[in-house]
Design a protein around this motif. Structure first.
Motif, PDB file in Angstrom:
ATOM      1  N   LEU A 136       5.160  -2.581  -7.654  1.00 32.81           N
ATOM      2  CA  LEU A 136       3.916  -2.789  -6.916  1.00 32.81           C
ATOM      3  C   LEU A 136       3.308  -4.146  -7.259  1.00 32.81           C
ATOM      4  CD1 LEU A 136       1.939   0.572  -7.212  1.00 32.81           C
ATOM      5  CD2 LEU A 136       2.982  -0.420  -5.178  1.00 32.81           C
TER       6      LEU A 136
ATOM      7  N   GLN B 127       2.791   1.765   4.027  1.00 38.58           N
ATOM      8  CA  GLN B 127       3.646   0.707   4.544  1.00 38.58           C
ATOM      9  C   GLN B 127       3.543  -0.527   3.654  1.00 38.58           C
ATOM     10  OE1 GLN B 127       4.182   0.307   8.876  1.00 38.58           O
ATOM     11  NE2 GLN B 127       2.110   1.106   8.976  1.00 38.58           N
ATOM     12  N   VAL B 128       4.704  -1.095   3.346  1.00 39.30           N
ATOM     13  CA  VAL B 128       4.706  -2.295   2.496  1.00 39.30           C
ATOM     14  C   VAL B 128       5.657  -3.341   3.068  1.00 39.30           C
ATOM     15  CG1 VAL B 128       4.145  -1.085   0.340  1.00 39.30           C
ATOM     16  CG2 VAL B 128       6.549  -1.334   1.017  1.00 39.30           C
ATOM     17  N   SER B 129       5.304  -4.592   2.785  1.00 39.34           N
ATOM     18  CA  SER B 129       6.281  -5.659   2.987  1.00 39.34           C
ATOM     19  C   SER B 129       6.934  -5.901   1.629  1.00 39.34           C
ATOM     20  CB  SER B 129       5.606  -6.920   3.517  1.00 39.34           C
ATOM     21  OG  SER B 129       4.680  -7.391   2.570  1.00 39.34           O
ATOM     22  N   THR B 130       8.180  -6.369   1.656  1.00 38.73           N
ATOM     23  CA  THR B 130       8.907  -6.499   0.392  1.00 38.73           C
ATOM     24  C   THR B 130       9.384  -7.925   0.186  1.00 38.73           C
ATOM     25  OG1 THR B 130      11.037  -5.984   1.411  1.00 38.73           O
ATOM     26  CG2 THR B 130       9.772  -4.131   0.558  1.00 38.73           C
TER      27      THR B 130
ATOM     28  N   ALA C  89       6.746  -4.913  -3.751  1.00 38.21           N
ATOM     29  CA  ALA C  89       6.147  -4.326  -2.545  1.00 38.21           C
ATOM     30  C   ALA C  89       4.671  -4.690  -2.470  1.00 38.21           C
ATOM     31  CB  ALA C  89       6.284  -2.813  -2.582  1.00 38.21           C
ATOM     32  N   THR C  90       4.248  -5.125  -1.283  1.00 40.42           N
ATOM     33  CA  THR C  90       2.832  -5.410  -1.050  1.00 40.42           C
ATOM     34  C   THR C  90       2.353  -4.577   0.138  1.00 40.42           C
ATOM     35  OG1 THR C  90       3.202  -7.663  -1.797  1.00 40.42           O
ATOM     36  CG2 THR C  90       1.183  -7.262  -0.544  1.00 40.42           C
ATOM     37  N   PRO C  91       1.322  -3.745  -0.050  1.00 43.85           N
ATOM     38  CA  PRO C  91       0.846  -2.917   1.066  1.00 43.85           C
ATOM     39  C   PRO C  91       0.460  -3.769   2.272  1.00 43.85           C
ATOM     40  CG  PRO C  91      -0.073  -2.130  -0.988  1.00 43.85           C
ATOM     41  CD  PRO C  91       0.622  -3.428  -1.308  1.00 43.85           C
TER      42      PRO C  91
ATOM     43  N   ALA D 275       5.888  -4.276   8.346  1.00 45.22           N
ATOM     44  CA  ALA D 275       6.356  -3.595   7.135  1.00 45.22           C
ATOM     45  C   ALA D 275       7.874  -3.600   7.030  1.00 45.22           C
ATOM     46  CB  ALA D 275       5.846  -2.159   7.128  1.00 45.22           C
TER      47      ALA D 275
END
Lengths: 396, 396
Positions: A327, A342-345, A354-356, A371
């Protein structure tokens, strides 16, 4: 209402037998191998020259300035040549069978050829530049095990052993079903109170990414029509994936109709967000499994990836993918709902972050395109910390 | 001989214009978007109820035990309903337009209905349970930018805005060419000195994974035939991918024939292992780019992923993927060769680890199926350490 973990276990407890299919080699790409693949001969199948140069019989005189007369050429793709006189040599090409009575290959870069005679200019080691028969694999060796996902590398291995037809795990026959009077086709111009169908096209394309071609249906909010169409769909398919029609609305007929058609409700409503009204059932006689996802696009997408794909892996008798990701921001998850966020990675220096994604609730379809996947967080008193590894399901 | 970095830069310096194609929505999956996608209306397009329940006009009396008479039902998919008397309510379904003169939705779980009258049992906040028009995106907003890879999420977004046809980046027309007399078809039984074609099937399937359907050729070691076939292939294709025929062998006619056909040799031989004899050229007039990979399976596979895929990204005007992975074992790379080493990978606690695969040289085809990708290590005096992040190219 049951917890996410309970719901997940109940879904995984209902795999079906998907059988096997036989397909041509290239069509097996990205499918799951359902047979073991063995070496049909030694690999390599003969002592193979790995350099272009000359093949010799190694002797004490080799490193003492000896010159070799060239007897001929051993090309790739011709039967094994024979060195007649051990004082001579044969030119040999990469991929050729090392000639009989030769045991060493010297590459062109290390020799001089003049007047049909070869002089060796570098120190030679006995046995060099030969890829020995069976040194990679012996005939009969297990090369690929059933259950392996077939990537281009496996295609190459199977080509080598002559697998023209490959036995792969079968795909379920799936119908994706959109429900609701508000939906119109993609090529239509919606009236102000209507929207275009998108949810099940998202799911259809997600299935295509898993090499599954699904059929599709659109059910209006009409109980009689729903009954008629669902009955047929239950007969014709292994799996129904529905979106919408499972909430508390007056026209949410799906649970009621399913049960009237003999589907056993395994559960309805899960302590999770998004996707609380998720309904899951099974028709034992027809052996049909029904995933009825809530209609919000983020809900459908999350539940497809979290439940359906895990169910599919289980039905294929494959281990589940347990990915964890770090995270990049602290998150607090309060009781009682499990959250799918939902996250971008990003991969940075070998670490997976991972960033929300900023989204506007589970109806925010456009957020899906920002995402790369969902993190799955159980509620707990302690905040999830920056750098903590949490379960992750990728969606692209 | 040039270094890997020089060779890589020279390859990237020769992109070609791949143009665009128009395809139907589902066929755009996993392709590259070549147009920007905008919102054709607000998202959501109307104030949308997010719960099943009743729609009311919020007033001071709402939280004081007031009962509301039900005027009717606002279903999803019908035009906006009108609340006639602000002391009344309308039942409203998820996805329906919030009725005119209503500003708040109370879900069924929080009300009691008796004798056509609704009593509210929980505190109500003005405006609750409404997904407001344009709150996700306003009409005209940029939803997807050109250059994005189209995953199922993008299919959903494009479906919503009515993209029946999508403009995507064009694929190069590619011919994969196997060379060598030792090769027979997959469905043939090789004689002792022969092997089945596998290299270019591996590459064909790798291209299929990138949604590129290539044609294929097999050239025997016959200079006249090679000339004839290559001339045609140069005319018909944007890219030729060859394997074999570029070493120092007597029948390695490729470089010579290429140059006689007007192909400019950009480089031949690179300080790298595997794949030292890699030959790269361009036919300026025909605008054809030629990647002539050495014939060993690991060489072909490594050079395809390291050079060709980077070239393709560049031709599509996309940024290069710069992934790093952590080493699970120390490795020493001595001068002067850059090494591409097959590794298996594992994600553990959000960290991405690479472990070198045990292989028997670049001819060991079966090793490819044990690997998930290549790490790319420059020679250096200092050993690469456990936990160090190094460049990584995935192959599955």
């Amino acid at each position: 209402m049951i917890t996410f973990k309970e719901a997940y276990q109940k879904v995984l407890a209902h795999p079906i037998d998907l059988g096997t299919e036989n397909v041509s080699l290239l069509n097996s790409l990205n499918r799951i191998l359902a047979e073991d693949i063995y070496a049909d001969r030694d690999f390599p199948p003969f002592d193979r020259a790995t350099k272009d140069g000359v093949a010799i019989q190694f002797s004490d005189f080799v490193n003492n300035g000896h010159s070799f007369k060239i007897e001929g050429v051993a090309a790739a793709g011709v039967i094994q040549q024979v060195l007649k006189d051990k004082n001579n040599c044969l030119e040999v090409m990469t991929g050729a069978v090392v000639p009989l009575h030769c045991d060493t290959v010297v590459m062109y870069e290390h020799i001089t050829i003049e007047g049909g005679k070869v002089t060796i200019n570098e120190k030679v080691n006995k046995g060099q530049n030969i890829h020995y028969q069976g040194s990679d694999e012996k005939v009969g060796a297990l090369l690929l095990s059933k259950g392996k996902k077939i990537s281009p590398a496996e295609i190459g291995v199977m080509a080598t052993v002559g697998k023209v037809t490959v036995k792969i795990k079968g795909n379920p026959k799936i119908c994706t079903i959109a429900t609701g009077n508000e939906l119109v086709e993609v090529n239509e111009t919606p009236r102000p109170h209507q929207i275009r169908k998108s949810n099940m096209l998202t799911i259809e394309s997600a299935l295509l990414s898993s090499k599954i071609e699904a059929s599709s249906l659109h059910l209006l909010d009409d109980k009689k029509e729903i009954e008629r169409e669902l009955e047929k769909a239950l007969q014709d398919n292994d799996v129904l994936l529905l979106s919408g029609g499972v909430s508390k609305g007056k026209f949410d007929f799906i649970p009621e109709v399913m049960e009237s058609l003999g589907v056993e409700k395994v559960f309805h409503r899960v302590l999770q967000r998004p996707g609380k009204p998720f309904w899951f059932g099974i028709h034992h006689k027809m052996k049909t499994v029904i995933f009825s996802f809530p209609g919000n696009p983020v809900s459908t997408f999350a539940n497809y990836h979290l439940y359906f794909l895990a169910w599919l892996q289980t039905s294929w008798q494959l281990p589940l993918d347990n990915s964890y990701i770090k995270l990049s921001a602290a998150i607090k998850i309060t009781q009682p709902l499990t959250r799918f966020i939902q996250v971008s990675t990003e991969v940075k220096e070998g670490m997976f972050w991972a960033t929300p994604v900023v989204e506007n609730g589970s109806g925010d379809l456009t957020s899906l395109a920002k995402a790369d996947g969902f993190i799955c967080l159980e509620p707990r008193n302690k905040e999830y910390e920056v750098g903590e590894a949490v379960p992750f399901v990728k969606t692209r």
